[in-house]
Design an enzyme around this catalytic site. Structure first.
Site, mmCIF file in Angstrom:
data_model
loop_
_atom_site.group_PDB
_atom_site.id
_atom_site.type_symbol
_atom_site.label_atom_id
_atom_site.label_comp_id
_atom_site.label_asym_id
_atom_site.label_seq_id
_atom_site.Cartn_x
_atom_site.Cartn_y
_atom_site.Cartn_z
ATOM 1 C CD GLN A 66 -26.205 73.859 -5.157
ATOM 2 O OE1 GLN A 66 -26.761 74.282 -4.150
ATOM 3 N NE2 GLN A 66 -25.511 72.736 -5.163
ATOM 4 C CE LYS B 254 -26.845 69.062 -5.605
ATOM 5 N NZ LYS B 254 -25.661 68.871 -4.773
ATOM 6 C CB CYS C 289 -18.303 68.936 -8.824
ATOM 7 S SG CYS C 289 -18.135 67.419 -7.899
ATOM 8 C CG ASP D 51 -27.449 72.545 -13.020
ATOM 9 O OD1 ASP D 51 -28.229 72.314 -12.081
ATOM 10 O OD2 ASP D 51 -26.241 72.226 -13.011
ATOM 11 C CG HIS E 56 -21.823 70.432 -10.542
ATOM 12 N ND1 HIS E 56 -21.746 69.148 -11.019
ATOM 13 C CD2 HIS E 56 -21.703 70.327 -9.198
ATOM 14 C CE1 HIS E 56 -21.600 68.301 -10.008
ATOM 15 N NE2 HIS E 56 -21.568 68.997 -8.890
HETATM 16 C C1 LIG Z 1 -25.177 73.371 -9.919
HETATM 17 C C2 LIG Z 1 -25.176 71.874 -9.806
HETATM 18 N N1 LIG Z 1 -25.490 71.126 -10.860
HETATM 19 C C3 LIG Z 1 -25.518 69.796 -10.810
HETATM 20 C C4 LIG Z 1 -25.206 69.134 -9.649
HETATM 21 C C5 LIG Z 1 -25.262 67.643 -9.632
HETATM 22 O O1 LIG Z 1 -26.252 67.233 -8.750
HETATM 23 P P1 LIG Z 1 -26.454 65.687 -8.471
HETATM 24 O O2 LIG Z 1 -25.142 65.186 -7.940
HETATM 25 O O3 LIG Z 1 -27.551 65.634 -7.461
HETATM 26 O O4 LIG Z 1 -26.795 65.058 -9.756
HETATM 27 C C6 LIG Z 1 -24.845 69.850 -8.521
HETATM 28 C C7 LIG Z 1 -24.447 69.176 -7.276
HETATM 29 O O5 LIG Z 1 -23.817 69.723 -6.424
HETATM 30 C C8 LIG Z 1 -24.838 71.255 -8.595
HETATM 31 O O6 LIG Z 1 -24.523 71.997 -7.540
#
Ligand SMILES: Cc1ncc(COP(=O)(O)O)c(C=O)c1O
Length: 423
Positions: free
Chosen positions: A220, A243, A381, A217, A140
């Site tokens: 998900q 999430k 993203c 990270d 992401h």
């Molecule tokens: C794999 C991953 N990392 C980071 C993020 C960023 O999450 P947040 O917008 O809640 O900071 C997302 C959001 O979709 C994501 O899917």
């Protein structure tokens, strides 16, 4: 169309029935009762954000209606109640991911803020020109851009693990990238664009052989599977409350105490200090050193309620149910012609990305919306993933434990409709 994973035949659904009573579970989520454009809402945009059970909504409401006050510094009744509930939420997070110590749980705004914290605190303190940070091609943007900013600031270099046509990491390439200059690996546990579950435990073991710390990270992953940071062995783990069926504006950074201790604060302000003079400021102990200013108190308490709720369901039951649902969805979609799956990983969680022949993903999303089906269309993203697969965008259906087989059937019928419109 190949689904890339073993499917459970439709007829097997009953025999392998999950332990989750989904029709009961759905009653806990008020928003799911809605109709959209006159059709029952089918919410399949869970990778973007998940819906909230009533207990989470109630916890936030209770906080604001009965104990709203600032925490940590107050000596009065409300402040003590709020402090207790907020700190209880930290304990709940600690147990939820099996972190060894409570002080290893830092509340942040989101996964994005957690990664930026590591980049700007750990990264700026420990990295210098010529050092390398390893990420993957399926990250992401939140796990790309903070590192690019750090590279600009320090002269470090970003290295990227490539992915294959199935959307899986090339692990030999990963091992080849690890060298004496590598200072950090930062990798998604589950890809938000492809659904790939990465073998992070193995990757962490490889990195640790070379004494390289690893940030995972987990944005998900945490909503779909049991997370055990000790079993994974990761140095840092990040995820977002929103999430995980909790509120927006609250997230978690887990970090090994020894690393967090060695890192300078990320932001300065109230609560992160123990003593301030104009000559010298002493920083607070963990985790408060990284929690400058009034935090998202209601958010923390709401996240605690979400974790209680998930513990009530059991993450093993959630995972087992979702695996069946995903298999059913992949098999159902394989009955359609003109559908390309983007990413066919062997291990998948939560997400199916697809395109329909000759139809832009945005048109797919718009027509599905008319049928009450909420999916996401775009680059999610994760623009480098789109480039890798040579597509401008994908349609993405993403699932949670409250989704049903009937909703998958509605999705498939709605995709049919899209194809009819564009015939
Ligand atoms: C794999 C991953 N990392 C980071 C993020 C960023 O999450 P947040 O917008 O809640 O900071 C997302 C959001 O979709 C994501 O899917």
């Amino acid at each position: 169309m190949t689904t890339g994973r073993q499917s459970i035949a439709t007829s097997d659904w009953k025999e392998t029935a999950p332990r989750l009573d989904v029709s009961e579970v759905r009653k806990d989520f008020p928003i799911l009762k809605q109709t959209v454009h006159g059709k029952p809402l089918v919410y399949l945009d869970n990778a973007a954000t998940t819906q909230k059970p009533q207990v989470v909504i109630d916890a936030i409401h209770r906080y604001y209606s009965t104990e709203n006050s600032n925490i940590h510094r107050g000596v009065h009744y409300l402040s003590e109640q709020a402090t207790r509930d907020y700190e209880d939420a930290r304990k709940k997070v600690q147990h939820f991911i099996n972190a060894p110590k409570e002080r290893e749980i830092v509340f942040v705004r989101s996964t994005t803020e957690a990664i930026n914290l590591i980049a700007q605190s750990y990264g700026r303190h420990f990295l210098k020109k010529g050092d390398e940070i390893v990420v993957s091609a399926m990250e992401h943007h939140s796990n790309i851009v903070p590192w690019q900013m750090l590279c600009e600031q320090t002269g470090a270099k970003l290295q990227v693990i490539p992915i294959d046509q199935d959307g899986e990491l090339l692990l030999e390439e990963f091992e080849r990238l690890l060298n004496a200059r590598t200072r950090l690996v930062s990798v998604a546990h589950v890809s938000n664009a492809l659904g790939t579950v990465n073998p992070v435990k193995d990757m962490i073991r490889e990195a640790h052989k070379r004494e390289i710390p690893v940030l995972v990270d987990g944005a998900q992953a945490a909503p779909h599977m049991k997370i055990d940071v000790q079993e994974l062995g990761c140095d840092f783990y990040a995820f977002s409350g929103h999430k995980l069926f909790g509120p927006t504006g609250i997230g978690v950074l887990y970090g090994k105490a020894s690393l967090l201790e060695a890192m300078p604060p990320y932001q300065g302000g109230g609560d992160m200090i123990s003593l301030v003079t104009f000559e010298k400021t002493h920083y607070n102990v963990l985790p408060y050193k990284f929690e400058a200013g009034t935090p998202n108190i209601a958010g923390g308490i709401g996240l605690g309620a979400a974790i209680d709720y998930l513990n009530g369901l059991g993450m093993e039951a959630v995972e087992a149910y979702e695996n069946q649902l995903l298999s059913y969805a992949l098999e159902s979609m394989s009955t359609l012609s003109g559908v390309q799956l983007i990413g066919t990983p062997k291990q998948r969680a939560g997400v199916i990305s697809f395109n329909l022949d000759g139809i832009h993903a945005h048109d797919v999303g718009t027509i599905l919306d008319q049928e009450g089906v909420a999916i996401r269309a775009g680059h999610h993203c994760a623009m480098p993933v789109m480039q890798r697969f040579g597509v401008p965008a994908t349609a993405r259906a993403s699932f949670a434990f409250y989704n049903t087989k009937d909703e998958v059937d509605t999705l498939v019928r709605a995709i049919h409709k899209v194809q009819e419109v564009f015939q």
